[in-house]
Design a protein around this motif. Structure first.
Motif: not given
Length: 335
Positions: A40-41, A43-47, A324, A327-328, A333, A335
């Motif tokens: 998940r991290l 895939r998270d652009r912010t992370a 992030a 959420d991961a 979550s 996200r």
């Protein structure tokens, strides 16, 4: 003719040749909660962006002496010959040049870039060390209070409420000079290591309460679960119950609490340094640099711009990565 779900699975196994590893061959492999959180991290652009920024800051802090050697300037070195008679740096934008990338400090003539590099090292050292100590203390007290309950829980909860009721800023203002005078005289130079260790200790003493409350609530929710009852019935000792049965099941909120505690300690260190508490004048610090730059806002705005933007990006990156990470680690979550 329609097939039942069991018959459908059996037919699929027959068609695949009866290979028990067919799901693995099709790429369907079970993953642990940690692997799912890491996916998940990724895939998270912010992370990804915040993690890259944090890695950059940490690397800069770690190689500060090497950067100083390559740059050719030390954090305590001054260049007063490059100041005018009013103490202002010669040249444009506070003396920015190929020799001094971010210019010079007005009045002292010290290089702003190398002071920021060592200030970053100071902030991360204090914040990370205080976060480790406060998290360890909070986890230990929270686990003990939540699992044992009774009068031990009441005492730890009372101590937690007492620490939360103390005004941190006032206590730090009163405690810091007292500790300095206890070990050093009024005219003695306070070593940089003493100021750093003192701030780490103060942050650890006052920063464990939120983690302790979080862990206590998680342990209370887990201590009546079937796996805990089974371990208790098998004769497991207290240490095994606390650190082998309970802690592995609450590592996710502890990790999130740690990631969010670091930026709080960074801003606290900067705030104390801003008002002249904790670190000496010779110790590089973002808070002290920002305080000194206020008198030069109109004549040398670059002096406040560089340290202000750097500490803003540092705290923002930690907060974004902490969000992030939360959420991961949350399986619910979206996200």
């Amino acid at each position: 003719m329609s097939l039942s779900p069991i018959e459908g699975v059996a037919l699929a196994e027959i068609e695949s040749g009866g290979d028990g590893d067919a799901p693995r061959s099709r790429g369907v492999v079970g993953r642990s909660p940690g692997q799912l959180a890491l996916a998940r991290l990724r895939r998270d652009r912010t992370a990804r962006v915040s993690a890259a920024l944090l890695v950059f800051f940490v690397v800069v802090a770690l190689v500060a002496p090497l950067l100083s050697l390559v740059y050719g300037v030390g954090p305590g070195e001054d260049f007063k010959d490059k100041l005018d008679r009013f103490g202002m740096p010669l040249g444009y934008l506070g003396g920015i040049s190929g020799e001094h990338w971010f210019g010079l400090e007005p009045g002292t003539g010290r290089d702003i870039f190398i002071r920021m590099v060592y200030g970053l090292r100071t902030s991360l050292l204090i914040a990370l060390s205080a976060a480790v100590l406060s998290t360890a203390l909070g986890v230990t007290l929270g686990v003990v209070a939540g699992y044992l309950g009774g009068w031990i829980d009441a005492v730890i909860t009372w101590i937690t409420d007492l620490v939360l009721a103390m005004p941190f800023l006032i206590i730090a203002l009163a405690l810091t000079p007292t500790l300095v005078l206890r070990f050093y005289g009024e005219r003695d130079a306070v070593p940089e290591a003493f100021g750093v260790a003192m701030l780490i200790g103060i942050f650890a003493v006052f920063g464990w309460t939120s983690t302790a409350r979080l862990v206590r609530g998680q342990v209370i929710a887990l201590r009546e679960r079937e796996f805990v009852e089974a371990a208790r019935a098998s004769g497991a000792g207290l240490g095994h119950m606390l650190f082998r049965q309970l802690l592995p099941n609450i590592w996710a909120p502890i990790l999130v609490a740690f990631s969010l505690a670091v930026p709080q300690f960074i801003t606290s260190e900067a705030a104390l340094a801003f008002i002249g508490v904790g670190l000496s004048e010779q110790t590089p610090s973002f808070g002290r640099m920002i305080f000194r730059s206020l008198r030069y806002l109109e004549t040398d705005p670059a002096y406040v711009f560089f340290p202000g933007v750097t500490i803003f990006l540092l705290v923002l990156a930690f907060n974004l990565f902490g969000d992030a990470l939360r959420d991961a680690l949350d399986p619910k979550s979206s996200r």
